[in-house]
Design an enzyme around this catalytic site. Structure first.
Site, PDB file in Angstrom:
ATOM      1  N   CYS A 209     -10.418  -5.044  -0.130  1.00 10.87           N
ATOM      2  CA  CYS A 209     -11.541  -4.099  -0.189  1.00 10.87           C
ATOM      3  C   CYS A 209     -12.324  -4.308  -1.496  1.00 10.87           C
ATOM      4  O   CYS A 209     -11.876  -5.019  -2.406  1.00 10.87           O
ATOM      5  CB  CYS A 209     -11.028  -2.664  -0.092  1.00 10.87           C
TER       6      CYS A 209
ATOM      7  N   ASN B  19       0.839  -1.203   0.000  1.00 14.69           N
ATOM      8  CA  ASN B  19       0.000   0.000   0.000  1.00 14.69           C
ATOM      9  C   ASN B  19       0.870   1.249   0.000  1.00 14.69           C
ATOM     10  O   ASN B  19       1.908   1.310   0.653  1.00 14.69           O
ATOM     11  CB  ASN B  19      -1.041   0.009   1.133  1.00 14.69           C
TER      12      ASN B  19
ATOM     13  N   GLU C   1      -2.981  -4.671  -3.039  1.00 25.91           N
ATOM     14  CA  GLU C   1      -3.439  -5.624  -4.057  1.00 25.91           C
ATOM     15  C   GLU C   1      -3.460  -4.986  -5.439  1.00 25.91           C
ATOM     16  O   GLU C   1      -3.016  -5.571  -6.422  1.00 25.91           O
ATOM     17  CB  GLU C   1      -4.860  -6.125  -3.726  1.00 25.91           C
TER      18      GLU C   1
ATOM     19  N   CYS D  29     -10.542  -3.438  -4.858  1.00 24.25           N
ATOM     20  CA  CYS D  29      -9.550  -4.459  -5.256  1.00 24.25           C
ATOM     21  C   CYS D  29     -10.262  -5.699  -5.790  1.00 24.25           C
ATOM     22  O   CYS D  29      -9.789  -6.342  -6.735  1.00 24.25           O
ATOM     23  CB  CYS D  29      -8.648  -4.816  -4.076  1.00 24.25           C
TER      24      CYS D  29
ATOM     25  N   GLU E 268       0.411   5.181   0.622  1.00 25.38           N
ATOM     26  CA  GLU E 268      -0.531   6.192   1.127  1.00 25.38           C
ATOM     27  C   GLU E 268      -0.109   7.598   0.711  1.00 25.38           C
ATOM     28  O   GLU E 268       1.002   7.830   0.249  1.00 25.38           O
ATOM     29  CB  GLU E 268      -0.645   6.054   2.646  1.00 25.38           C
TER      30      GLU E 268
ATOM     31  N   CYS F   5      -4.176   0.627  -2.527  1.00 26.05           N
ATOM     32  CA  CYS F   5      -4.028  -0.621  -1.762  1.00 26.05           C
ATOM     33  C   CYS F   5      -2.900  -1.473  -2.352  1.00 26.05           C
ATOM     34  O   CYS F   5      -2.589  -1.377  -3.546  1.00 26.05           O
ATOM     35  CB  CYS F   5      -5.309  -1.449  -1.843  1.00 26.05           C
TER      36      CYS F   5
END
Ligand code: THU
Length: 153
Positions: free
Chosen positions: A110, A60, A73, A113, A62, A71
């Site tokens: 999530c 991830n 993934e 993803c 940010e 994210c």
């Protein structure tokens, strides 16, 4: 009115990784250790095993403007798609650390993803394993089962 039911089939591994995916899971853990997660403190790593045997990974990333981050993934899957567009995905492993320690509970991807995973399944006409690594339980489930009623157009 007709009543329908959806069932999800998945496997649970205690204190072990799914057979054949040990190296992939280790890579996801290493990737989590390199995440940029200064705002949430949740470090997530994702490793993708391609059909050609190659493993690519991401984590991830940010941003101070929160929605600008991504994210683990999707970072890993988009990287795989950008660098090896012809190779289908065999498996995706996800690991997470909090305060530098592996999380007891596995991380479940999530919705965004999952939608990206659904696209990859359709693009290559090939389902793949999603492995969610936890210290206590590791889950293995097919990507196509993770987002029932995914968006189609
Ligand atoms: N995150 C992931 O990388 N993968 C998930 O499946 C869920 C959440 C990241 C996004 C954000 O950087 C942090 O975890 C907290 O939500």
């Amino acid at each position: 009115m007709e009543k329908r039911e959806l069932k999800i089939d998945y496997r649970v591994y205690r204190n072990s990784f799914p057979p054949g995916y040990e190296q992939l899971c280790e890579k996801a853990r290493i990737a989590a250790g390199k995440a940029y997660c200064v705002y949430s403190g949740l470090a997530v790593g994702a490793a993708v095993l391609l059909e050609n045997g190659e493993i690519v990974w991401g984590n991830n990333q940010e941003n101070v403007a929160y929605p600008s981050g991504l994210c683990a993934e999707r970072t890993a899957l988009f990287y795989a798609s950008a660098t090896c567009p012809e190779s289908t995905v065999k498996a995706l492993a996800i690991a997470a650390c909090c305060d530098g320690k592996p999380r007891k509970e596995f991380i479940s991807p999530c919705g965004a993803c999952r939608q990206v995973m659904a696209e990859i399944v359709k693009r290559h006409h090939r389902d793949f394993d999603v492995i969610m690594i936890g210290e206590e339980e590791t889950i293995c489930v097919k990507a196509s089962l993770l987002l029932p009623f995914d968006f189609e157009f």
